[in-house]
Design an enzyme around this catalytic site. Structure first.
Site, PDB file in Angstrom:
ATOM      1  N   ASP A  91      43.162  42.313  45.275  1.00 54.16           N
ATOM      2  CA  ASP A  91      43.020  43.292  44.190  1.00 54.16           C
ATOM      3  C   ASP A  91      42.380  44.549  44.784  1.00 54.16           C
ATOM      4  OD1 ASP A  91      43.307  43.962  41.472  1.00 54.16           O
ATOM      5  OD2 ASP A  91      41.252  43.390  41.011  1.00 54.16           O
ATOM      6  N   ASP A 119      34.601  41.324  50.564  1.00 53.93           N
ATOM      7  CA  ASP A 119      34.536  42.674  49.999  1.00 53.93           C
ATOM      8  C   ASP A 119      33.523  43.496  50.783  1.00 53.93           C
ATOM      9  OD1 ASP A 119      35.491  43.798  46.943  1.00 53.93           O
ATOM     10  OD2 ASP A 119      33.971  44.985  47.994  1.00 53.93           O
ATOM     11  N   LYS A 171      47.748  44.041  44.770  1.00 57.94           N
ATOM     12  CA  LYS A 171      47.797  45.154  43.813  1.00 57.94           C
ATOM     13  C   LYS A 171      48.298  46.420  44.503  1.00 57.94           C
ATOM     14  CE  LYS A 171      43.932  47.154  42.242  1.00 57.94           C
ATOM     15  NZ  LYS A 171      42.786  47.049  41.319  1.00 57.94           N
ATOM     16  N   GLY A 196      33.989  39.700  41.319  1.00 58.53           N
ATOM     17  CA  GLY A 196      34.278  38.278  41.482  1.00 58.53           C
ATOM     18  C   GLY A 196      35.049  37.577  40.378  1.00 58.53           C
TER      19      GLY A 196
HETATM   20  C1  LIG Z   1      39.236  46.412  41.631  1.00 59.67           C
HETATM   21  S1  LIG Z   1      37.973  45.826  42.690  1.00 59.67           S
HETATM   22  C2  LIG Z   1      38.279  44.096  42.738  1.00 59.67           C
HETATM   23  C3  LIG Z   1      37.960  43.341  41.466  1.00 59.67           C
HETATM   24  C4  LIG Z   1      38.012  41.843  41.653  1.00 59.67           C
HETATM   25  N1  LIG Z   1      39.406  41.396  41.833  1.00 59.67           N
HETATM   26  C5  LIG Z   1      37.471  41.088  40.481  1.00 59.67           C
HETATM   27  O1  LIG Z   1      38.241  40.438  39.786  1.00 59.67           O
HETATM   28  O2  LIG Z   1      36.247  41.107  40.280  1.00 59.67           O
HETATM   29  C6  LIG Z   1      38.531  46.374  44.266  1.00 59.67           C
HETATM   30  C7  LIG Z   1      37.588  46.045  45.406  1.00 59.67           C
HETATM   31  O3  LIG Z   1      38.216  46.371  46.652  1.00 59.67           O
HETATM   32  C8  LIG Z   1      37.144  46.558  47.578  1.00 59.67           C
HETATM   33  N2  LIG Z   1      37.625  47.170  48.818  1.00 59.67           N
HETATM   34  C9  LIG Z   1      38.248  48.367  48.996  1.00 59.67           C
HETATM   35  N3  LIG Z   1      38.506  48.585  50.290  1.00 59.67           N
HETATM   36  C10 LIG Z   1      38.056  47.503  50.976  1.00 59.67           C
HETATM   37  C11 LIG Z   1      38.058  47.134  52.351  1.00 59.67           C
HETATM   38  N4  LIG Z   1      38.547  47.948  53.295  1.00 59.67           N
HETATM   39  N5  LIG Z   1      37.529  45.929  52.702  1.00 59.67           N
HETATM   40  C12 LIG Z   1      36.999  45.115  51.750  1.00 59.67           C
HETATM   41  N6  LIG Z   1      36.973  45.407  50.420  1.00 59.67           N
HETATM   42  C13 LIG Z   1      37.490  46.590  50.042  1.00 59.67           C
HETATM   43  C14 LIG Z   1      36.172  47.425  46.790  1.00 59.67           C
HETATM   44  O4  LIG Z   1      34.869  47.360  47.361  1.00 59.67           O
HETATM   45  C15 LIG Z   1      36.252  46.812  45.385  1.00 59.67           C
HETATM   46  O5  LIG Z   1      35.199  45.921  45.142  1.00 59.67           O
END
Ligand SMILES: C[S@@+](CC[C@H](N)C(=O)[O-])C[C@H]1O[C@@H](n2cnc3c(N)ncnc32)[C@H](O)[C@@H]1O
Length: 200
Positions: free
Chosen positions: A116, A72, A156, A52
Protein backbone atom coordinates in the site's frame (compact mmCIF):
# COMPACT_ATOMS: atom_id res chain seq x y z
CA UNK A 1 -15.28 20.95 4.68
CA UNK A 2 -15.26 19.80 1.07
CA UNK A 3 -17.76 17.15 0.09
CA UNK A 4 -15.00 15.11 -1.53
CA UNK A 5 -12.83 14.63 1.54
CA UNK A 6 -14.35 13.68 4.84
CA UNK A 7 -11.68 12.31 7.21
CA UNK A 8 -14.44 10.81 9.30
CA UNK A 9 -16.40 9.16 6.50
CA UNK A 10 -18.28 5.89 7.00
CA UNK A 11 -15.21 3.73 6.29
CA UNK A 12 -13.14 5.70 8.82
CA UNK A 13 -15.92 5.34 11.38
CA UNK A 14 -16.29 1.64 10.67
CA UNK A 15 -12.50 1.10 10.96
CA UNK A 16 -12.55 2.76 14.37
CA UNK A 17 -15.52 0.68 15.48
CA UNK A 18 -13.81 -2.55 14.45
CA UNK A 19 -10.47 -1.58 16.04
CA UNK A 20 -8.55 -1.09 12.80
CA UNK A 21 -5.82 1.54 12.64
CA UNK A 22 -6.81 2.94 9.24
CA UNK A 23 -9.71 2.94 6.82
CA UNK A 24 -7.39 1.43 4.16
CA UNK A 25 -8.22 -1.95 5.67
CA UNK A 26 -11.45 -1.98 3.68
CA UNK A 27 -9.51 -1.67 0.42
CA UNK A 28 -7.60 -4.86 1.18
CA UNK A 29 -10.78 -6.53 2.42
CA UNK A 30 -12.43 -5.74 -0.90
CA UNK A 31 -9.44 -7.13 -2.84
CA UNK A 32 -9.55 -10.26 -0.66
CA UNK A 33 -13.30 -10.73 -1.22
CA UNK A 34 -12.86 -10.44 -4.99
CA UNK A 35 -9.59 -12.31 -5.54
CA UNK A 36 -8.90 -14.49 -2.45
CA UNK A 37 -5.24 -13.50 -2.46
CA UNK A 38 -4.64 -14.53 1.16
CA UNK A 39 -5.12 -17.97 2.69
CA UNK A 40 -4.86 -19.36 6.23
CA UNK A 41 -1.27 -20.28 7.06
CA UNK A 42 0.26 -17.88 4.52
CA UNK A 43 3.52 -16.02 5.08
CA UNK A 44 2.89 -12.44 4.01
CA UNK A 45 5.19 -9.47 3.49
CA UNK A 46 3.44 -6.09 3.67
CA UNK A 47 5.41 -3.15 2.25
CA UNK A 48 4.51 0.37 3.34
CA UNK A 49 2.68 -1.07 6.34
CA UNK A 50 2.29 1.81 8.83
CA UNK A 51 0.12 2.39 10.80
CA UNK A 52 -0.86 -1.25 10.32
CA UNK A 53 -4.47 -1.85 9.28
CA UNK A 54 -3.47 -4.16 6.40
CA UNK A 55 -1.37 -6.16 8.90
CA UNK A 56 -4.33 -6.41 11.30
CA UNK A 57 -6.53 -7.77 8.51
CA UNK A 58 -3.85 -10.11 7.13
CA UNK A 59 -3.24 -11.44 10.66
CA UNK A 60 -6.91 -12.44 10.96
CA UNK A 61 -7.07 -14.18 7.58
CA UNK A 62 -3.80 -16.12 7.90
CA UNK A 63 -4.50 -17.21 11.46
CA UNK A 64 -2.05 -18.46 14.07
CA UNK A 65 -0.12 -20.69 11.64
CA UNK A 66 0.55 -17.74 9.34
CA UNK A 67 3.08 -14.96 9.58
CA UNK A 68 2.70 -11.28 8.63
CA UNK A 69 5.78 -9.10 8.34
CA UNK A 70 5.43 -5.37 7.82
CA UNK A 71 8.07 -2.90 6.63
CA UNK A 72 7.76 0.88 6.71
CA UNK A 73 9.95 3.97 6.96
CA UNK A 74 7.90 4.81 10.03
CA UNK A 75 7.67 2.92 13.30
CA UNK A 76 4.64 0.67 13.55
CA UNK A 77 3.20 0.42 17.05
CA UNK A 78 3.05 -3.14 18.44
CA UNK A 79 -0.03 -5.36 18.08
CA UNK A 80 -0.57 -6.80 21.57
CA UNK A 81 -3.66 -8.69 20.34
CA UNK A 82 -1.75 -10.68 17.67
CA UNK A 83 1.23 -13.01 17.88
CA UNK A 84 1.67 -13.50 14.13
CA UNK A 85 2.70 -9.92 13.22
CA UNK A 86 6.30 -8.66 13.15
CA UNK A 87 7.43 -5.25 11.94
CA UNK A 88 10.60 -3.58 10.71
CA UNK A 89 11.54 0.04 10.24
CA UNK A 90 13.21 0.28 6.87
CA UNK A 91 13.25 1.54 3.32
CA UNK A 92 11.93 -0.92 0.75
CA UNK A 93 14.75 0.14 -1.60
CA UNK A 94 17.40 -1.11 0.86
CA UNK A 95 18.08 -4.78 0.20
CA UNK A 96 19.52 -5.15 3.70
CA UNK A 97 15.97 -5.12 5.08
CA UNK A 98 15.07 -8.36 3.24
CA UNK A 99 18.37 -9.91 4.29
CA UNK A 100 17.61 -9.08 7.93
CA UNK A 101 14.15 -10.61 7.69
CA UNK A 102 15.54 -13.75 6.03
CA UNK A 103 18.13 -14.08 8.81
CA UNK A 104 15.61 -13.49 11.62
CA UNK A 105 13.04 -15.98 10.29
CA UNK A 106 15.27 -18.40 8.46
CA UNK A 107 13.32 -18.19 5.20
CA UNK A 108 13.04 -15.71 2.34
CA UNK A 109 10.09 -16.89 0.27
CA UNK A 110 6.63 -15.44 0.93
CA UNK A 111 3.22 -16.68 -0.23
CA UNK A 112 1.88 -13.16 -0.67
CA UNK A 113 3.37 -9.67 -0.94
CA UNK A 114 1.08 -6.70 -0.38
CA UNK A 115 1.96 -3.07 -0.95
CA UNK A 116 0.00 0.00 0.00
CA UNK A 117 3.15 2.10 -0.51
CA UNK A 118 2.44 5.74 -1.13
CA UNK A 119 5.06 8.30 -2.10
CA UNK A 120 5.10 11.79 -0.60
CA UNK A 121 2.69 13.42 -3.02
CA UNK A 122 3.19 16.83 -4.63
CA UNK A 123 -0.21 17.22 -6.28
CA UNK A 124 1.51 17.18 -9.68
CA UNK A 125 0.11 14.05 -11.32
CA UNK A 126 3.09 13.06 -13.46
CA UNK A 127 5.51 13.48 -10.52
CA UNK A 128 3.34 11.55 -8.07
CA UNK A 129 2.63 8.90 -10.71
CA UNK A 130 6.35 8.62 -11.49
CA UNK A 131 7.13 8.06 -7.81
CA UNK A 132 4.36 5.50 -7.51
CA UNK A 133 5.75 3.68 -10.57
CA UNK A 134 9.24 3.63 -9.00
CA UNK A 135 7.88 2.18 -5.77
CA UNK A 136 5.92 -0.47 -7.64
CA UNK A 137 8.80 -1.45 -9.90
CA UNK A 138 10.75 -2.08 -6.70
CA UNK A 139 7.83 -4.14 -5.35
CA UNK A 140 7.96 -6.22 -8.55
CA UNK A 141 11.69 -6.66 -8.06
CA UNK A 142 11.02 -7.83 -4.48
CA UNK A 143 8.37 -10.24 -5.84
CA UNK A 144 10.96 -11.60 -8.28
CA UNK A 145 13.31 -12.42 -5.41
CA UNK A 146 11.13 -13.14 -2.40
CA UNK A 147 7.72 -14.36 -3.64
CA UNK A 148 7.14 -18.10 -4.07
CA UNK A 149 6.14 -19.64 -7.37
CA UNK A 150 2.32 -19.60 -7.34
CA UNK A 151 2.31 -16.61 -4.98
CA UNK A 152 0.14 -13.49 -5.21
CA UNK A 153 0.87 -9.78 -4.96
CA UNK A 154 -1.25 -6.67 -4.46
CA UNK A 155 0.06 -3.18 -5.13
CA UNK A 156 -1.41 0.28 -4.93
CA UNK A 157 -0.92 2.61 -7.89
CA UNK A 158 -1.46 6.32 -8.20
CA UNK A 159 -2.47 7.87 -11.53
CA UNK A 160 0.03 9.82 -13.63
CA UNK A 161 2.17 7.19 -15.31
CA UNK A 162 1.88 4.81 -18.20
CA UNK A 163 0.47 1.68 -16.55
CA UNK A 164 1.95 -0.47 -19.28
CA UNK A 165 5.36 0.21 -17.71
CA UNK A 166 4.24 -1.71 -14.63
CA UNK A 167 1.62 -4.09 -15.98
CA UNK A 168 3.89 -5.20 -18.86
CA UNK A 169 6.64 -6.63 -16.60
CA UNK A 170 4.02 -7.88 -14.10
CA UNK A 171 2.36 -9.94 -16.86
CA UNK A 172 5.70 -11.61 -17.55
CA UNK A 173 5.98 -12.63 -13.90
CA UNK A 174 2.36 -13.65 -13.09
CA UNK A 175 -0.28 -15.79 -14.75
CA UNK A 176 -2.95 -13.12 -14.23
CA UNK A 177 -2.73 -9.36 -13.62
CA UNK A 178 -5.90 -7.37 -12.88
CA UNK A 179 -6.69 -3.81 -11.98
CA UNK A 180 -9.31 -3.09 -9.34
CA UNK A 181 -10.70 -0.06 -7.57
CA UNK A 182 -11.99 -1.05 -4.13
CA UNK A 183 -15.12 0.75 -2.97
CA UNK A 184 -13.38 2.26 0.08
CA UNK A 185 -11.15 4.42 -2.14
CA UNK A 186 -12.28 8.01 -1.77
CA UNK A 187 -14.11 9.33 -4.82
CA UNK A 188 -11.60 12.18 -5.02
CA UNK A 189 -8.65 9.77 -5.23
CA UNK A 190 -7.35 8.37 -8.50
CA UNK A 191 -5.62 5.43 -6.83
CA UNK A 192 -6.33 1.80 -7.65
CA UNK A 193 -4.73 -1.59 -7.05
CA UNK A 194 -2.98 -4.05 -9.31
CA UNK A 195 -3.64 -7.63 -8.27
CA UNK A 196 -1.10 -10.17 -9.51
CA UNK A 197 -2.08 -13.82 -9.22
CA UNK A 198 -0.08 -17.02 -9.44
CA UNK A 199 3.60 -16.19 -9.91
CA UNK A 200 5.07 -18.17 -12.79
C1 LIG B 1 -1.00 4.64 2.84
S1 LIG B 1 0.27 4.27 3.98
C2 LIG B 1 0.01 2.57 4.32
C3 LIG B 1 -1.22 2.25 5.15
C4 LIG B 1 -1.25 0.81 5.60
N1 LIG B 1 -1.51 -0.08 4.46
C5 LIG B 1 -2.32 0.54 6.61
O1 LIG B 1 -3.27 -0.15 6.30
O2 LIG B 1 -2.17 0.99 7.76
C6 LIG B 1 1.69 4.26 2.94
C7 LIG B 1 2.99 4.01 3.68
O3 LIG B 1 4.05 3.84 2.73
C8 LIG B 1 5.25 4.15 3.44
N2 LIG B 1 6.39 4.29 2.52
C9 LIG B 1 6.54 5.16 1.48
N3 LIG B 1 7.73 5.00 0.90
C10 LIG B 1 8.37 4.00 1.56
C11 LIG B 1 9.63 3.36 1.40
N4 LIG B 1 10.50 3.75 0.47
N5 LIG B 1 9.95 2.34 2.25
C12 LIG B 1 9.08 1.96 3.22
N6 LIG B 1 7.86 2.53 3.42
C13 LIG B 1 7.51 3.54 2.60
C14 LIG B 1 4.88 5.43 4.17
O4 LIG B 1 5.77 5.66 5.26
C15 LIG B 1 3.44 5.15 4.62
O5 LIG B 1 3.38 4.71 5.95
Amino acid sequence: MSKQFDPNDRYAQEAKKQGYRARSVFKLEDVQNKFRVLKPGNRVLDLGAAPGSFLQFISKVIGEKGLAIGVDLQKIEPFPESNNIFTYIGDIFEDSIYERIAKDFNFNQFDVITSDLAPKTTGVAFMDGGRSLNLNLKVLDVCGKYLKKGGNAVMKILPGFNEGELVGPAKKMFKQVKKTRPRAIRKSSGESYIVCLNKL
